[in-house]
Design a protein around this motif. Structure first.
Motif, PDB file in Angstrom:
ATOM      1  N   ARG A  64      33.201  51.857  30.349  1.00 38.01           N
ATOM      2  CA  ARG A  64      31.810  51.749  29.607  1.00 38.01           C
ATOM      3  C   ARG A  64      31.750  51.166  27.930  1.00 38.01           C
ATOM      4  NH1 ARG A  64      26.857  53.045  30.574  1.00 38.01           N
ATOM      5  NH2 ARG A  64      27.356  53.865  32.530  1.00 38.01           N
ATOM      6  N   PRO A  65      32.584  51.549  27.167  1.00 36.64           N
ATOM      7  CA  PRO A  65      32.614  50.126  26.036  1.00 36.64           C
ATOM      8  C   PRO A  65      32.593  49.415  25.533  1.00 36.64           C
ATOM      9  CG  PRO A  65      33.808  52.746  26.056  1.00 36.64           C
ATOM     10  CD  PRO A  65      33.918  52.548  27.282  1.00 36.64           C
ATOM     11  N   PHE A  66      33.677  49.295  27.075  1.00 41.52           N
ATOM     12  CA  PHE A  66      33.726  47.626  27.072  1.00 41.52           C
ATOM     13  C   PHE A  66      32.650  47.088  27.849  1.00 41.52           C
ATOM     14  CE2 PHE A  66      37.316  50.481  27.458  1.00 41.52           C
ATOM     15  CZ  PHE A  66      38.345  50.085  25.869  1.00 41.52           C
ATOM     16  N   GLY A  67      31.867  46.568  27.580  1.00 36.01           N
ATOM     17  CA  GLY A  67      30.779  45.704  27.859  1.00 36.01           C
ATOM     18  C   GLY A  67      30.305  46.191  29.675  1.00 36.01           C
ATOM     19  N   TRP A  68      29.034  44.759  30.041  1.00 36.96           N
ATOM     20  CA  TRP A  68      29.031  45.023  31.274  1.00 36.96           C
ATOM     21  C   TRP A  68      29.775  44.856  32.784  1.00 36.96           C
ATOM     22  CZ3 TRP A  68      28.576  41.094  35.044  1.00 36.96           C
ATOM     23  CH2 TRP A  68      27.336  41.950  35.689  1.00 36.96           C
ATOM     24  N   ALA A  69      30.673  43.662  32.571  1.00 39.65           N
ATOM     25  CA  ALA A  69      31.611  43.862  33.594  1.00 39.65           C
ATOM     26  C   ALA A  69      33.050  44.078  33.697  1.00 39.65           C
ATOM     27  CB  ALA A  69      32.655  41.738  32.995  1.00 39.65           C
ATOM     28  N   LEU A  70      33.185  44.777  32.309  1.00 41.18           N
ATOM     29  CA  LEU A  70      34.356  45.853  32.564  1.00 41.18           C
ATOM     30  C   LEU A  70      33.742  47.246  33.116  1.00 41.18           C
ATOM     31  CD1 LEU A  70      36.759  45.017  30.076  1.00 41.18           C
ATOM     32  CD2 LEU A  70      37.255  44.642  32.145  1.00 41.18           C
ATOM     33  N   PHE A  71      32.928  47.600  32.301  1.00 39.00           N
ATOM     34  CA  PHE A  71      32.110  48.514  33.019  1.00 39.00           C
ATOM     35  C   PHE A  71      32.362  48.238  34.823  1.00 39.00           C
ATOM     36  CE2 PHE A  71      28.328  50.737  34.959  1.00 39.00           C
ATOM     37  CZ  PHE A  71      28.605  51.867  34.793  1.00 39.00           C
ATOM     38  N   LEU A  72      31.477  47.935  35.448  1.00 39.43           N
ATOM     39  CA  LEU A  72      31.474  47.438  36.524  1.00 39.43           C
ATOM     40  C   LEU A  72      32.493  47.655  37.314  1.00 39.43           C
ATOM     41  CD1 LEU A  72      28.208  45.054  37.065  1.00 39.43           C
ATOM     42  CD2 LEU A  72      28.139  47.160  38.233  1.00 39.43           C
ATOM     43  N   LEU A  73      33.737  46.609  36.819  1.00 38.42           N
ATOM     44  CA  LEU A  73      35.059  46.723  37.480  1.00 38.42           C
ATOM     45  C   LEU A  73      36.411  47.371  37.078  1.00 38.42           C
ATOM     46  CD1 LEU A  73      36.781  43.923  38.193  1.00 38.42           C
ATOM     47  CD2 LEU A  73      37.956  43.448  36.372  1.00 38.42           C
ATOM     48  N   GLY A  74      35.638  48.972  36.194  1.00 37.66           N
ATOM     49  CA  GLY A  74      36.457  49.205  35.264  1.00 37.66           C
ATOM     50  C   GLY A  74      36.797  50.607  36.559  1.00 37.66           C
ATOM     51  N   GLY A  75      35.482  51.113  37.923  1.00 41.66           N
ATOM     52  CA  GLY A  75      36.076  51.781  38.569  1.00 41.66           C
ATOM     53  C   GLY A  75      37.142  51.310  39.507  1.00 41.66           C
ATOM     54  N   SER A  76      36.847  50.260  40.043  1.00 41.31           N
ATOM     55  CA  SER A  76      37.997  49.399  40.565  1.00 41.31           C
ATOM     56  C   SER A  76      39.218  49.244  39.870  1.00 41.31           C
ATOM     57  CB  SER A  76      38.030  48.448  41.609  1.00 41.31           C
ATOM     58  OG  SER A  76      36.912  48.598  42.411  1.00 41.31           O
ATOM     59  N   LEU A  77      38.976  48.875  38.554  1.00 42.23           N
ATOM     60  CA  LEU A  77      40.615  48.818  38.538  1.00 42.23           C
ATOM     61  C   LEU A  77      41.645  50.476  38.037  1.00 42.23           C
ATOM     62  CD1 LEU A  77      39.255  46.461  34.760  1.00 42.23           C
ATOM     63  CD2 LEU A  77      41.857  46.762  36.633  1.00 42.23           C
ATOM     64  N   TYR A  78      40.737  51.251  37.204  1.00 40.88           N
ATOM     65  CA  TYR A  78      41.383  52.091  37.149  1.00 40.88           C
ATOM     66  C   TYR A  78      41.925  52.808  38.381  1.00 40.88           C
ATOM     67  CZ  TYR A  78      41.744  56.910  35.011  1.00 40.88           C
ATOM     68  OH  TYR A  78      42.241  57.375  34.546  1.00 40.88           O
ATOM     69  N   GLN A  79      40.786  52.727  39.996  1.00 41.36           N
ATOM     70  CA  GLN A  79      41.783  52.793  40.667  1.00 41.36           C
ATOM     71  C   GLN A  79      43.294  52.609  41.663  1.00 41.36           C
ATOM     72  OE1 GLN A  79      37.849  52.581  43.600  1.00 41.36           O
ATOM     73  NE2 GLN A  79      39.500  53.461  44.814  1.00 41.36           N
ATOM     74  N   LEU A  80      43.307  51.424  40.225  1.00 43.87           N
ATOM     75  CA  LEU A  80      44.637  50.467  40.224  1.00 43.87           C
ATOM     76  C   LEU A  80      45.446  50.959  39.713  1.00 43.87           C
ATOM     77  CD1 LEU A  80      43.805  46.986  42.081  1.00 43.87           C
ATOM     78  CD2 LEU A  80      44.195  49.442  43.420  1.00 43.87           C
ATOM     79  N   ILE A  81      45.031  50.675  38.367  1.00 42.39           N
ATOM     80  CA  ILE A  81      46.411  51.060  36.927  1.00 42.39           C
ATOM     81  C   ILE A  81      46.277  52.776  37.031  1.00 42.39           C
ATOM     82  CG2 ILE A  81      45.617  51.416  34.781  1.00 42.39           C
ATOM     83  CD1 ILE A  81      43.594  49.505  34.692  1.00 42.39           C
ATOM     84  N   LEU A  82      45.833  53.676  37.711  1.00 46.64           N
ATOM     85  CA  LEU A  82      46.077  55.160  37.497  1.00 46.64           C
ATOM     86  C   LEU A  82      47.220  55.573  38.213  1.00 46.64           C
ATOM     87  CD1 LEU A  82      46.262  57.604  36.012  1.00 46.64           C
ATOM     88  CD2 LEU A  82      44.328  58.614  38.107  1.00 46.64           C
ATOM     89  N   PRO A  83      47.151  55.084  39.617  1.00 42.54           N
ATOM     90  CA  PRO A  83      48.766  54.778  40.107  1.00 42.54           C
ATOM     91  C   PRO A  83      49.646  54.208  39.965  1.00 42.54           C
ATOM     92  CG  PRO A  83      46.808  54.289  42.013  1.00 42.54           C
ATOM     93  CD  PRO A  83      46.143  54.471  40.535  1.00 42.54           C
ATOM     94  N   GLY A  84      49.051  53.397  39.770  1.00 44.67           N
ATOM     95  CA  GLY A  84      50.227  52.181  39.337  1.00 44.67           C
ATOM     96  C   GLY A  84      50.984  52.640  37.899  1.00 44.67           C
ATOM     97  N   LEU A  85      50.505  53.634  36.909  1.00 43.31           N
ATOM     98  CA  LEU A  85      50.830  54.472  35.602  1.00 43.31           C
ATOM     99  C   LEU A  85      51.938  54.952  36.152  1.00 43.31           C
ATOM    100  CD1 LEU A  85      47.940  54.360  33.417  1.00 43.31           C
ATOM    101  CD2 LEU A  85      50.041  52.888  32.804  1.00 43.31           C
ATOM    102  N   PHE A  86      51.750  55.366  37.571  1.00 44.10           N
ATOM    103  CA  PHE A  86      52.597  57.267  37.601  1.00 44.10           C
ATOM    104  C   PHE A  86      53.718  56.281  38.531  1.00 44.10           C
ATOM    105  CE2 PHE A  86      49.357  59.415  37.561  1.00 44.10           C
ATOM    106  CZ  PHE A  86      49.700  61.161  37.915  1.00 44.10           C
ATOM    107  N   VAL A  87      53.970  54.860  39.244  1.00 45.42           N
ATOM    108  CA  VAL A  87      54.646  54.165  39.469  1.00 45.42           C
ATOM    109  C   VAL A  87      55.579  53.681  38.698  1.00 45.42           C
ATOM    110  CG1 VAL A  87      55.153  51.812  40.608  1.00 45.42           C
ATOM    111  CG2 VAL A  87      53.540  53.420  41.794  1.00 45.42           C
ATOM    112  N   TRP A  88      54.946  53.915  37.619  1.00 40.57           N
ATOM    113  CA  TRP A  88      55.656  52.594  36.259  1.00 40.57           C
ATOM    114  C   TRP A  88      56.547  54.109  35.478  1.00 40.57           C
ATOM    115  CZ3 TRP A  88      54.940  53.499  30.457  1.00 40.57           C
ATOM    116  CH2 TRP A  88      55.657  52.782  30.247  1.00 40.57           C
TER     117      TRP A  88
END
Length: 171
Positions: free
Chosen positions: A58-82
């Motif tokens: 949310r703090p990073f503007g409109w586009a990242l707020f909207l994209l953030g949900g889907s991004l986080y779905q990939l980032i979180l498990p990606g962090l676990f893989v890493w």
């Protein structure tokens, strides 16, 4: 007859692959669910992660707020893989790759729905569809299926990595 140095028993050779054998039907179920449009219990968990992503971005503007949900779905498990890769823990890598693949399939479903906006949304308002807004603003709405296919490829790579991890992590 005793084994010579450098040889392994069948049990030792098969052991690293047992988790792959267990995960294969789960992966098949996830891929089948995606292809058949079936909502699974895993999708419910993905929704929680998705909504948390909106909060964090949310703090990073409109586009990242909207994209953030889907991004986080990939980032979180990606962090676990890493993390599991760095700690050289193959079962953790395998399970995390399946989690990443499942989330990628879930995100792909959402992206592919951008034009139709037929998926049920928490808000109940079809105009709040993240990908409809993002792709519409970028002039890419006609390409929602193509973009979704790219995310499916990410999921399939993650699933393949989960199944083949013993080949490159135990050698």
């Amino acid at each position: 007859m005793p084994l010579r140095q450098g040889t392994m028993t069948t049990a030792e050779a098969v052991r690293p692959w047992l988790l792959s054998v267990v995960l294969a039907p789960l992966i098949a179920y996830i891929v089948y669910g995606y292809a058949a449009g079936i909502y699974t219990v895993f999708d419910t968990a993905s929704l929680l992660i998705h909504e948390a992503g909106h909060f964090f971005f949310r703090p990073f503007g409109w586009a990242l707020f909207l994209l953030g949900g889907s991004l986080y779905q990939l980032i979180l498990p990606g962090l676990f893989v890493w993390t599991f890769l760095r700690s050289e823990y193959p079962p953790g890598v395998q399970v995390s790759c399946v989690w990443l693949g499942q989330n990628a399939m879930n995100v792909a479903t959402y992206i592919a729905d951008a034009r139709d906006r037929s998926l049920p949304l928490i808000t109940g308002d079809v105009n709040s569809h993240d990908w409809w807004q993002l792709l519409g603003a970028a002039g890419l709405l006609p390409y929602d299926d193509l973009i979704a296919a790219g995310v499916v490829v990410i999921g399939m790579v993650a699933f393949t990595a989960a199944l083949l991890a013993p080949r490159w992590m135990w050698t």
